[in-house]
Design a protein around this motif. Sequence first.
Motif, PDB file in Angstrom:
ATOM      1  N   SER A 130      42.712  40.285  30.313  1.00 48.28           N
ATOM      2  CA  SER A 130      41.790  40.287  31.449  1.00 48.28           C
ATOM      3  C   SER A 130      42.549  40.558  32.749  1.00 48.28           C
ATOM      4  O   SER A 130      42.123  41.372  33.579  1.00 48.28           O
ATOM      5  CB  SER A 130      41.078  38.936  31.547  1.00 48.28           C
ATOM      6  OG  SER A 130      40.365  38.650  30.373  1.00 48.28           O
ATOM      7  N   ALA A 157      39.099  39.522  36.580  1.00 41.46           N
ATOM      8  CA  ALA A 157      39.701  38.926  35.387  1.00 41.46           C
ATOM      9  C   ALA A 157      38.819  37.829  34.801  1.00 41.46           C
ATOM     10  O   ALA A 157      38.654  37.725  33.582  1.00 41.46           O
ATOM     11  CB  ALA A 157      41.081  38.371  35.709  1.00 41.46           C
ATOM     12  N   ASP A 161      35.968  39.376  32.936  1.00 40.57           N
ATOM     13  CA  ASP A 161      36.347  40.301  31.870  1.00 40.57           C
ATOM     14  C   ASP A 161      35.911  39.744  30.515  1.00 40.57           C
ATOM     15  O   ASP A 161      35.982  38.542  30.263  1.00 40.57           O
ATOM     16  CB  ASP A 161      37.862  40.515  31.897  1.00 40.57           C
ATOM     17  CG  ASP A 161      38.310  41.670  31.030  1.00 40.57           C
ATOM     18  OD1 ASP A 161      38.236  41.545  29.787  1.00 40.57           O
ATOM     19  OD2 ASP A 161      38.767  42.695  31.570  1.00 40.57           O
ATOM     20  N   CYS A 187      37.388  39.759  27.771  1.00 44.50           N
ATOM     21  CA  CYS A 187      38.469  39.107  27.036  1.00 44.50           C
ATOM     22  C   CYS A 187      38.607  37.621  27.374  1.00 44.50           C
ATOM     23  O   CYS A 187      39.119  36.838  26.574  1.00 44.50           O
ATOM     24  CB  CYS A 187      39.796  39.814  27.312  1.00 44.50           C
ATOM     25  SG  CYS A 187      39.849  41.533  26.759  1.00 44.50           S
ATOM     26  N   THR A 188      38.164  37.234  28.561  1.00 43.61           N
ATOM     27  CA  THR A 188      38.340  35.855  29.007  1.00 43.61           C
ATOM     28  C   THR A 188      37.536  34.873  28.162  1.00 43.61           C
ATOM     29  O   THR A 188      37.919  33.700  28.023  1.00 43.61           O
ATOM     30  CB  THR A 188      37.948  35.735  30.495  1.00 43.61           C
ATOM     31  OG1 THR A 188      38.807  36.594  31.254  1.00 43.61           O
ATOM     32  CG2 THR A 188      38.103  34.316  31.017  1.00 43.61           C
TER      33      THR A 188
END
Length: 381
Positions: A251, A353, A356, A358-359
Amino acid sequence: MERFTIKPEVYFKVGALEYLTTIDKEKALVITDPFMMQVGFTDQVLDVLRNTVSDLDVFSNIKPDPPIEVVADGIEQMLKIRPDVVIALGGGSTIDAAKSILWFYEKIVKRQEGQLEQKPLFIAIPTTSGTGSEVTSFAVITMGDQKIPLVSDELIPDVAIIDPTFVKTVPPQITADTAIDALTHAIEAFVSTQASDYTDALAEKAAKMIFDYLLTSYKEGNNIQAREKLHNASCLAGMAFTNAYLGINHSMAHALGGAFHIPHGRANAILLPFVIRYNAFCNDGTETRAARRYAELAKVLGLPATTICEGVNNLIAAVKVLLLETHTPTSLKELNIAKETFIQKLDSMSEAALNDRCTTTNPRQTNKEEIAVLFMVAFGE
């Protein structure tokens, strides 16, 4: 109920390119970049394809961190050609661009014509050992200063050709950047909240192979055995993270890449030791789930781990050795980013981030403020 899947057929070892001789199609589009054209790799693929495919076209306008404009140009060429096989030849940017082009192309055709008579066969041939994009459901494209991750099983190629012949000439620093990106895939997949027995097996094997063969590939580019093992490790790590997903390392790397155009693998490499320490959160002896997982991976790698925190610290130390031996920067300030500029973009990067994709599977719950602090720690003083 949980799910694990591996879609692509994978052909590997030296000579795997010969798979292309088995294709029985009429129209092929090779999506690649100018460098692949320059070094002759595109011609090599076209020469093999000419044995079985009568109509060949090339789209070679791919740029690093593929911008949406390039994707749009690729879609336009797809609509003109209507190929029945699409071959992505290149690094992560090329394969991500090809995924995006094909994905949007299919949606446009379905919207305009109601159906797509036959989906093109999608083949990915990676020429770097790092992204694992040839086996994943992820693609990243760039819009302005933002990197936009796309996630869909429809993005996964049908066939992956993992031929180490294409990575023998990759320069040492790119070898390091991409391999540590793959290592980050393996480590983040192993500690992800979506990790499973299936992804653990792939992540463990990939991480061990990268530690075993990265430095040899970095120092001896023509060592075909090391190159083959590193290439396979990247693919295995891709299989792991497409099922387990990733974490804030990626992220934050996405946010850094969008803000400062840092190579993705380099950003991941710099962040990795800091993110491991943050996620483990064991400085006071606390044994978090993430810390236990990192320590377990340390044991797999043969690192001393008599306690959980020792395992975490030795994993971090091992990563730092790889960075040192490959002359990879260990802080963001070493990339000649002005601190004032970094601070100006800190809020937007932290927001990006946090939001994101992915987080969501990071092993430690986080917030914007903690990500901002982590960015500053990684920047260095």
